[in-house]
Design a protein around this motif. Structure first.
Motif, mmCIF file in Angstrom:
data_model
loop_
_atom_site.group_PDB
_atom_site.id
_atom_site.type_symbol
_atom_site.label_atom_id
_atom_site.label_comp_id
_atom_site.label_asym_id
_atom_site.label_seq_id
_atom_site.Cartn_x
_atom_site.Cartn_y
_atom_site.Cartn_z
ATOM 1 N N ILE A 227 0.834 -1.203 0.000
ATOM 2 C CA ILE A 227 0.000 0.000 0.000
ATOM 3 C C ILE A 227 0.871 1.257 0.000
ATOM 4 O O ILE A 227 0.596 2.212 -0.743
ATOM 5 C CB ILE A 227 -0.955 0.007 1.211
ATOM 6 N N ILE A 228 1.925 1.259 0.815
ATOM 7 C CA ILE A 228 2.832 2.412 0.863
ATOM 8 C C ILE A 228 3.491 2.638 -0.494
ATOM 9 O O ILE A 228 3.576 3.764 -0.985
ATOM 10 C CB ILE A 228 3.910 2.211 1.958
ATOM 11 N N GLY A 229 3.957 1.554 -1.123
ATOM 12 C CA GLY A 229 4.576 1.655 -2.443
ATOM 13 C C GLY A 229 3.616 2.235 -3.466
ATOM 14 O O GLY A 229 3.979 3.116 -4.265
ATOM 15 N N CYS A 230 2.369 1.765 -3.443
ATOM 16 C CA CYS A 230 1.357 2.265 -4.382
ATOM 17 C C CYS A 230 1.052 3.736 -4.123
ATOM 18 O O CYS A 230 0.914 4.526 -5.065
ATOM 19 C CB CYS A 230 0.078 1.444 -4.260
ATOM 20 N N LEU A 231 0.946 4.108 -2.856
ATOM 21 C CA LEU A 231 0.630 5.497 -2.512
ATOM 22 C C LEU A 231 1.746 6.449 -2.923
ATOM 23 O O LEU A 231 1.485 7.601 -3.316
ATOM 24 C CB LEU A 231 0.349 5.623 -1.011
ATOM 25 N N ILE A 232 2.980 5.979 -2.855
ATOM 26 C CA ILE A 232 4.109 6.816 -3.306
ATOM 27 C C ILE A 232 3.992 7.084 -4.805
ATOM 28 O O ILE A 232 4.143 8.223 -5.266
ATOM 29 C CB ILE A 232 5.452 6.130 -2.981
ATOM 30 N N VAL A 233 3.712 6.013 -5.571
ATOM 31 C CA VAL A 233 3.551 6.166 -7.020
ATOM 32 C C VAL A 233 2.387 7.112 -7.330
ATOM 33 O O VAL A 233 2.501 8.021 -8.162
ATOM 34 C CB VAL A 233 3.304 4.802 -7.699
#
Length: 451
Positions: A227-233
């Motif tokens: 989720i964190i990775g997706c939110l960064i993108v």
């Protein structure tokens, strides 16, 4: 072998493109109306229940079962797998961004189906001679159909799930790990397979206590990481988010209206791929997650029912949706790639070469947690068919398949996994529909007690 492969492909097309597409969705719609849209009425209560029982170190699971959160974590471990990285990508590549809308629709109704599965698994859970509590579709299938027909349906389901998830399915998962690690780090698939098999054996031999302990830790960590990775993108591509939602809604009903859309995509294909990939990922109605929900130590079946439907929400409306938004907002959906490669393309467009590494790490968590969950579901059915004495033999065979799967990419294995996945759905859904009045009675009883 080529002839067998052709036959399996034909069976899969009939199963997934026609029979199951309508049967799974139809069952979800039926239970939604019969239970007065429990997924809406009890959604808030379900979220509160999940977070109130959240723990990375809950009580040790024993023969009497496991905590409600451990049961949910074990179910989500199976639901949130490689399909969350490749499933949304495949749906978009084949059906366009509009497929995501239909994925949401199927998941919405699927929440009612999963609620019903959890209730029945709780009501008909079985206590063995030594006091060990177990459960799953085989027990409510036999309750729905007494006599020889019920026994045949239950045995058919058991054999199908053992083959689909325990053996072939886990080969697929280990292959996903080895492929992503070879691409990101250059690791030999043979080494990856041996390491995966070793750690899997360590967990399997620890029984349900170790399985519950691992899933309650792995699931929250892997979900947060992804989720964190997706939110960064999405934070970097924030200007494209509104347009991404526009593409999803517009192309769900008029795929050809958007310039640059995927050639040949129609409303029918958007609907078909969205529904099929969504249901395949969240497993609502497939009869897998009830094995975990049956073991939850709760005061009433409805308590686990509302927790179970949140599992579908997390899988589809959170994880799969984030994957879809990353693919669409980065523009990767028009790259011509499909499956996990499409998701990797999206992340690499923002993270550079680290995108491959990020997906490889996420794939490790997602696929390995699924291996644990699917092993556990298969183990329950091994016990049902052959008794406890065959459990260790089953564990060894699964570990061998995990090691082999990392080194082999045989399309037939993948297709047969899909086929048995589809076949095990049939007796499960038939039993769910046959016991629909029981589901309603238990649900109303639970609401009356809570009020």
């Amino acid at each position: 072998m080529e002839m067998i492969n052709d036959v399996v492909k034909i069976i899969n097309k009939v199963l997934w493109d026609y029979i199951l597409l309508f049967l799974l969705c139809g069952t979800g719609i039926f239970f939604s109306f019969k239970l007065r849209f429990v997924q809406v009425r009890k959604f808030g209560e379900g979220v509160r229940s999940v977070f109130s029982c959240f723990s990375l170190k809950g009580d040790k699971a024993d023969k009497h079962g496991m905590s409600s959160f451990q049961a949910l974590a074990t179910a989500i471990a199976a639901q949130v797998g490689t399909g969350n990285i490749a499933g949304a990508a495949t749906a978009i590549a084949s059906g366009g961004p509009g497929a995501i809308f239909w994925m949401w629709v199927s998941a919405f109704f699927g929440m009612a189906t999963n609620y019903s599965e959890a209730i029945l698994s709780q009501k008909y859970k079985h206590k063995e001679e030594n006091g060990t509590v177990t459960g799953g579709p085989v027990y409510y299938i036999k309750a729905a159909f007494t006599g020889t027909f019920g026994k045949i349906c239950a045995a058919f389901f058991s054999i199908a799930i053992i083959l689909a998830l325990g053996f072939m399915g886990n080969m697929v998962q280990s292959n996903s790990i080895s492929t992503s690690f070879e691409k990101a780090f250059g690791v030999n698939p043979f080494i990856t397979g041996i390491i995966c098999a070793f750690f899997a054996a360590f967990i399997f031999m620890g029984g349900r206590a170790r399985i519950a302990s691992m899933t309650e830790k792995i699931v929250p960590i892997m979900a947060c990481l992804y989720i964190i990775g997706c939110l960064i993108v999405l934070g970097i591509c924030h200007e494209s988010i509104i347009n991404s939602f526009k593409l999803i809604f517009v192309m769900a009903f008029n795929p050809k209206s958007v310039v640059g859309g995927i050639a040949g995509v129609t409303v029918k294909s958007a609907m078909r791929y969205g529904v099929a990939r969504g249901l395949f990922s969240n497993e609502a109605g497939m009869g897998s997650t009830p094995h975990a929900h049956a073991l939850a130590k709760v005061n009433h079946p409805t308590e686990q029912g509302i927790v179970a439907m949140i599992g579908v929400f997390i899988d589809t409306f959170v994880i799969l949706t984030l994957t879809a938004l990353v693919i669409i907002s980065t523009g990767a959906w028009n790259s011509g790639n499909t499956g996990a490669a499409l998701t990797q393309t999206a992340f690499c467009s923002v993270f550079g070469s680290f995108g491959d590494i990020f997906i490889a790490i996420c794939m490790l968590f997602f696929a390995f947690s699924t291996i644990i969950g699917w092993y556990f579901f298969g183990e329950t059915n091994i016990k049902y068919l052959f008794g406890n004495k065959f459990v260790k033999i089953y564990a060894v065979i699964v570990c061998v398949f995990i090691a082999l799967g990392a080194n082999l990419h045989v399309d037939l294995v993948w297709d047969m996994s899909d086929m048995f996945n589809g076949l095990m759905v049939l007796p499960n859904l038939i039993a769910l529909l046959a016991l629909s009045n029981v589901v309603k009675e238990v649900s109303e009883e639970g609401e009356h007690i809570n009020n």
